[in-house]
Motif scaffolding. Structure first.
Motif, PDB file in Angstrom:
ATOM      1  N   ASP A  15       0.821  -1.218   0.000  1.00 37.58           N
ATOM      2  CA  ASP A  15       0.000   0.000   0.000  1.00 37.58           C
ATOM      3  C   ASP A  15       0.854   1.267   0.000  1.00 37.58           C
ATOM      4  N   GLU A  16       1.965   1.233   0.731  1.00 38.36           N
ATOM      5  CA  GLU A  16       2.826   2.415   0.806  1.00 38.36           C
ATOM      6  C   GLU A  16       3.399   2.763  -0.564  1.00 38.36           C
ATOM      7  N   ALA A  17       3.857   1.735  -1.284  1.00 43.24           N
ATOM      8  CA  ALA A  17       4.428   1.966  -2.617  1.00 43.24           C
ATOM      9  C   ALA A  17       3.349   2.456  -3.585  1.00 43.24           C
ATOM     10  N   LEU A  18       2.146   1.883  -3.499  1.00 39.86           N
ATOM     11  CA  LEU A  18       1.050   2.314  -4.369  1.00 39.86           C
ATOM     12  C   LEU A  18       0.681   3.767  -4.080  1.00 39.86           C
ATOM     13  N   ASP A  19       0.642   4.132  -2.805  1.00 42.30           N
ATOM     14  CA  ASP A  19       0.334   5.524  -2.434  1.00 42.30           C
ATOM     15  C   ASP A  19       1.390   6.481  -2.980  1.00 42.30           C
ATOM     16  N   GLN A  20       2.647   6.053  -2.907  1.00 40.13           N
ATOM     17  CA  GLN A  20       3.748   6.890  -3.396  1.00 40.13           C
ATOM     18  C   GLN A  20       3.610   7.131  -4.900  1.00 40.13           C
ATOM     19  N   LEU A  25       1.819  10.380  -9.694  1.00 41.15           N
ATOM     20  CA  LEU A  25       1.083  10.404 -10.956  1.00 41.15           C
ATOM     21  C   LEU A  25      -0.050  11.426 -10.954  1.00 41.15           C
ATOM     22  N   GLU A  26      -0.518  11.784  -9.764  1.00 45.27           N
ATOM     23  CA  GLU A  26      -1.582  12.784  -9.663  1.00 45.27           C
ATOM     24  C   GLU A  26      -1.033  14.201  -9.524  1.00 45.27           C
ATOM     25  N   ASP A  36      -3.020   7.298 -14.910  1.00 40.86           N
ATOM     26  CA  ASP A  36      -3.089   7.403 -13.454  1.00 40.86           C
ATOM     27  C   ASP A  36      -2.666   6.068 -12.855  1.00 40.86           C
ATOM     28  N   LEU A  37      -2.754   5.927 -11.539  1.00 43.77           N
ATOM     29  CA  LEU A  37      -2.260   4.712 -10.891  1.00 43.77           C
ATOM     30  C   LEU A  37      -2.969   3.461 -11.410  1.00 43.77           C
ATOM     31  N   ILE A  38      -4.298   3.535 -11.545  1.00 45.78           N
ATOM     32  CA  ILE A  38      -5.064   2.369 -12.001  1.00 45.78           C
ATOM     33  C   ILE A  38      -4.673   1.993 -13.420  1.00 45.78           C
ATOM     34  N   GLY A  39      -4.607   2.991 -14.310  1.00 51.89           N
ATOM     35  CA  GLY A  39      -4.217   2.719 -15.688  1.00 51.89           C
ATOM     36  C   GLY A  39      -2.796   2.212 -15.794  1.00 51.89           C
TER      37      GLY A  39
END
Length: 218
Positions: A15-20, A25-26, A36-39
């Motif tokens: 989760d920490e890496a995804l948040d980073q 990206l935002e 964005d993160l999902i894409g």
């Protein structure tokens, strides 16, 4: 197969890496047309599945839609390392026959796919396919089209095509495809990355004594 036999999806980054990654990206330092993160997650999973490796020099500018305004070399290296780690972890999970955890709720809730993160993820996945489209369809175009159809349908990128528009009206079908996405990713990986085993030659069976020779009755 019972629920206990079904492998649990595995996260590709914590989760920490995804948040980073999400924060970067935002940020305004990234082009507004960048994924964005999902894409980006879908894009990198596609690169993990792809029939041939796409060099970072090719996929990085596509993901960011150019070169972001990195604060310094350290931030650039850290960001690119996280993206590469996501791709690498996807390969590791799929190579072991596991399922990737996808970063969204696995249901449409009555919405059109393109109005949900599911559509964003599948659109990112298809962007990864488009990077080297010829390689995906080189061996067996019909099989590739069939296996990629769920991703194409859920991406919303092909909504103007009559066949796709008709399929997109079947809400129950779409929900089933969403539930199957992790398994469909694994199927693609096995199709493109794991060569079929060469069948071993079967030992010749020995028949019972006397079989194979005809004896004349006296």
């Amino acid at each position: 197969m019972s629920d206990t036999d079904t492998p649990q999806p595995q996260p590709l980054l914590d989760d920490e890496a995804l948040d980073q990654l999400d924060d970067f990206l935002e940020s305004e330092r990234v082009d507004a047309d960048a994924l964005d993160l999902i894409g980006a997650h879908g894009f990198l999973v596609a690169l993990a599945v792809a029939p041939s490796d796409v060099p970072a020099a090719t996929w990085v500018p596509e993901l960011f839609h150019g070169e972001p305004a990195f604060a310094d070399d350290s931030e650039r290296e850290a960001t690119l390392a996280l993206l590469e780690q996501l791709r690498h972890n996807a390969i590791q999970v799929l190579e072991g026959g596991g399922l990737p955890e996808l970063p969204f709720d696995m249901e449409l809730g009555g919405l059109a796919p393109e109005e949900t993160p599911i559509g964003d993820w599948c659109a990112g996945f298809m962007e990864g396919v488009f990077l080297d489209e010829a390689a995906w369809f080189a061996e067996d175009e019909e099989a590739a089209a069939t296996m990629l159809l769920p991703f194409m349908l859920l991406s919303g990128l092909f909504a103007d095509e009559p066949d796709m528009a008709e399929l997109a009206t079947d809400g129950q079908r779409l929900e089933r495809l969403v539930e199957q996405l992790p398994e469909l990713v694994l199927d693609l990986y096995l199709h493109y990355r794991v060569p079929p085993e060469t069948p071993k030659p079967k030992p010749r069976r020995k028949g019972p004594p006397g079989r194979g020779k005809k004896t004349r009755k006296k």
